[in-house]
Design a protein around this motif. Structure first.
Motif, PDB file in Angstrom:
ATOM      1  N   GLY A 139     -70.761   2.575   2.884  1.00  0.00           N
ATOM      2  CA  GLY A 139     -71.845   3.381   3.426  1.00  0.00           C
ATOM      3  C   GLY A 139     -73.156   2.614   3.449  1.00  0.00           C
ATOM      4  O   GLY A 139     -74.195   3.168   3.806  1.00  0.00           O
ATOM      5  N   ASP A 140     -73.135   1.349   3.057  1.00  0.00           N
ATOM      6  CA  ASP A 140     -74.337   0.525   3.018  1.00  0.00           C
ATOM      7  C   ASP A 140     -74.771   0.177   4.434  1.00  0.00           C
ATOM      8  O   ASP A 140     -73.997  -0.345   5.229  1.00  0.00           O
ATOM      9  CB  ASP A 140     -74.057  -0.754   2.221  1.00  0.00           C
ATOM     10  N   ARG A 141     -76.005   0.448   4.732  1.00  0.00           N
ATOM     11  CA  ARG A 141     -76.551   0.212   6.070  1.00  0.00           C
ATOM     12  C   ARG A 141     -76.547  -1.266   6.445  1.00  0.00           C
ATOM     13  O   ARG A 141     -76.436  -1.616   7.611  1.00  0.00           O
ATOM     14  CB  ARG A 141     -77.979   0.743   6.103  1.00  0.00           C
ATOM     15  N   TYR A 142     -76.662  -2.153   5.471  1.00  0.00           N
ATOM     16  CA  TYR A 142     -76.752  -3.590   5.731  1.00  0.00           C
ATOM     17  C   TYR A 142     -75.537  -4.337   5.183  1.00  0.00           C
ATOM     18  O   TYR A 142     -75.644  -5.475   4.748  1.00  0.00           O
ATOM     19  CB  TYR A 142     -78.039  -4.153   5.127  1.00  0.00           C
ATOM     20  N   VAL A 143     -74.388  -3.726   5.218  1.00  0.00           N
ATOM     21  CA  VAL A 143     -73.189  -4.300   4.615  1.00  0.00           C
ATOM     22  C   VAL A 143     -72.820  -5.638   5.250  1.00  0.00           C
ATOM     23  O   VAL A 143     -72.425  -6.568   4.547  1.00  0.00           O
ATOM     24  CB  VAL A 143     -72.005  -3.307   4.655  1.00  0.00           C
ATOM     25  N   TYR A 144     -72.952  -5.775   6.546  1.00  0.00           N
ATOM     26  CA  TYR A 144     -72.574  -7.024   7.213  1.00  0.00           C
ATOM     27  C   TYR A 144     -73.546  -8.155   6.881  1.00  0.00           C
ATOM     28  O   TYR A 144     -73.137  -9.298   6.673  1.00  0.00           O
ATOM     29  CB  TYR A 144     -72.505  -6.824   8.727  1.00  0.00           C
ATOM     30  N   GLU A 145     -74.821  -7.835   6.835  1.00  0.00           N
ATOM     31  CA  GLU A 145     -75.830  -8.842   6.504  1.00  0.00           C
ATOM     32  C   GLU A 145     -75.701  -9.268   5.041  1.00  0.00           C
ATOM     33  O   GLU A 145     -75.832 -10.455   4.728  1.00  0.00           O
ATOM     34  CB  GLU A 145     -77.228  -8.288   6.790  1.00  0.00           C
ATOM     35  N   LYS A 146     -75.449  -8.318   4.156  1.00  0.00           N
ATOM     36  CA  LYS A 146     -75.269  -8.661   2.739  1.00  0.00           C
ATOM     37  C   LYS A 146     -74.020  -9.503   2.535  1.00  0.00           C
ATOM     38  O   LYS A 146     -73.993 -10.387   1.681  1.00  0.00           O
ATOM     39  CB  LYS A 146     -75.218  -7.388   1.904  1.00  0.00           C
ATOM     40  N   ALA A 147     -72.989  -9.265   3.332  1.00  0.00           N
ATOM     41  CA  ALA A 147     -71.779 -10.096   3.251  1.00  0.00           C
ATOM     42  C   ALA A 147     -72.093 -11.543   3.641  1.00  0.00           C
ATOM     43  O   ALA A 147     -71.549 -12.482   3.046  1.00  0.00           O
ATOM     44  CB  ALA A 147     -70.680  -9.526   4.134  1.00  0.00           C
ATOM     45  N   LEU A 148     -72.978 -11.737   4.623  1.00  0.00           N
ATOM     46  CA  LEU A 148     -73.408 -13.093   4.976  1.00  0.00           C
ATOM     47  C   LEU A 148     -74.070 -13.771   3.781  1.00  0.00           C
ATOM     48  O   LEU A 148     -73.797 -14.944   3.484  1.00  0.00           O
ATOM     49  CB  LEU A 148     -74.397 -13.059   6.143  1.00  0.00           C
ATOM     50  N   LEU A 149     -74.946 -13.043   3.108  1.00  0.00           N
ATOM     51  CA  LEU A 149     -75.644 -13.599   1.944  1.00  0.00           C
ATOM     52  C   LEU A 149     -74.670 -13.869   0.801  1.00  0.00           C
ATOM     53  O   LEU A 149     -74.783 -14.893   0.118  1.00  0.00           O
ATOM     54  CB  LEU A 149     -76.763 -12.650   1.503  1.00  0.00           C
ATOM     55  N   ASP A 150     -73.706 -12.977   0.593  1.00  0.00           N
ATOM     56  CA  ASP A 150     -72.685 -13.186  -0.441  1.00  0.00           C
ATOM     57  C   ASP A 150     -71.923 -14.482  -0.189  1.00  0.00           C
ATOM     58  O   ASP A 150     -71.748 -15.306  -1.094  1.00  0.00           O
ATOM     59  CB  ASP A 150     -71.680 -12.029  -0.477  1.00  0.00           C
ATOM     60  N   ASP A 151     -71.453 -14.663   1.037  1.00  0.00           N
ATOM     61  CA  ASP A 151     -70.692 -15.863   1.388  1.00  0.00           C
ATOM     62  C   ASP A 151     -71.530 -17.121   1.231  1.00  0.00           C
ATOM     63  O   ASP A 151     -71.056 -18.136   0.726  1.00  0.00           O
ATOM     64  CB  ASP A 151     -70.166 -15.768   2.825  1.00  0.00           C
ATOM     65  N   TRP A 152     -72.791 -17.063   1.667  1.00  0.00           N
ATOM     66  CA  TRP A 152     -73.676 -18.222   1.537  1.00  0.00           C
ATOM     67  C   TRP A 152     -73.911 -18.581   0.076  1.00  0.00           C
ATOM     68  O   TRP A 152     -73.812 -19.745  -0.301  1.00  0.00           O
ATOM     69  CB  TRP A 152     -75.001 -17.941   2.257  1.00  0.00           C
ATOM     70  N   PHE A 153     -74.180 -17.582  -0.747  1.00  0.00           N
ATOM     71  CA  PHE A 153     -74.384 -17.833  -2.171  1.00  0.00           C
ATOM     72  C   PHE A 153     -73.128 -18.443  -2.787  1.00  0.00           C
ATOM     73  O   PHE A 153     -73.207 -19.404  -3.554  1.00  0.00           O
ATOM     74  CB  PHE A 153     -74.748 -16.536  -2.901  1.00  0.00           C
ATOM     75  N   ARG A 154     -71.984 -17.897  -2.466  1.00  0.00           N
ATOM     76  CA  ARG A 154     -70.729 -18.392  -3.021  1.00  0.00           C
ATOM     77  C   ARG A 154     -70.506 -19.850  -2.627  1.00  0.00           C
ATOM     78  O   ARG A 154     -70.161 -20.680  -3.462  1.00  0.00           O
ATOM     79  CB  ARG A 154     -69.560 -17.531  -2.540  1.00  0.00           C
ATOM     80  N   ARG A 155     -70.717 -20.178  -1.358  1.00  0.00           N
ATOM     81  CA  ARG A 155     -70.525 -21.553  -0.879  1.00  0.00           C
ATOM     82  C   ARG A 155     -71.547 -22.524  -1.464  1.00  0.00           C
ATOM     83  O   ARG A 155     -71.229 -23.653  -1.802  1.00  0.00           O
ATOM     84  CB  ARG A 155     -70.650 -21.606   0.643  1.00  0.00           C
TER      85      ARG A 155
END
Length: 164
Positions: A139-155
């Protein structure tokens, strides 16, 4: 007397230790009034900034080691989807499809105890963003953008601490 000197020494170390011993993320939104579309939908740019700042802070606590600081300049945000104005609805609807990718442009600098360890400029995007299983029922409004940040942080910072 000896005990008081020991307590005084411990207190001196705590008080005089640098504040940078804790990991931290400092986020700056550069010219946010010129972002591609963050803040142009039914949300204000302030709410977008608050959501991203809180998410980046959580990621920093998870991935950055003590003594590391990450300065991030968000240069542009292009939210997934596009605005579809509806005459009968009080708010506009965001239509998300395979063509309207989320995109975040940022600059960053990682320092450790005052020394620059890594820096760069990144454009984060994901052509397969709709295939993210965790986003499907979010239900997060910015779920796709936060997933980008998650992946970037992980990498980029997973060697600093632990992975997801």
């Amino acid at each position: 007397m000896r005990w008081n000197l020991g307590i005084a020494a411990v207190l001196a170390v705590i008080i005089l230790s640098p504040a940078s011993s804790h990991a931290g993320v400092n986020v700056r939104f550069v010219n946010s009034d010129r972002y591609t579309d963050a803040g142009s939908y039914d949300t204000s740019s302030a709410s977008v900034e608050a959501a991203f700042r809180a998410h980046l802070d959580r990621l920093g606590k998870r991935f950055l080691a003590p003594g590391q600081n990450l300065n991030i300049d968000i240069v542009d945000i292009d939210l997934a989807g596009y605005q579809q104005p509806l005459r009968f609805a009080p708010n506009n609807v965001r239509i998300v499809n395979g063509v309207t990718l989320p995109r975040i442009v940022l600059r960053y600098a990682l320092t450790e105890r005052g020394r620059r360890m890594r820096s760069g400029e990144e454009t984060l995007t994901d052509i397969n963003y709709q295939m993210n299983p965790s986003a499907r029922f979010s239900g997060d409004r910015y779920v796709y953008e936060k997933a980008l940040l998650d992946d970037w942080f992980r990498r980029t910072f997973s060697t600093s601490r632990q992975g997801f």
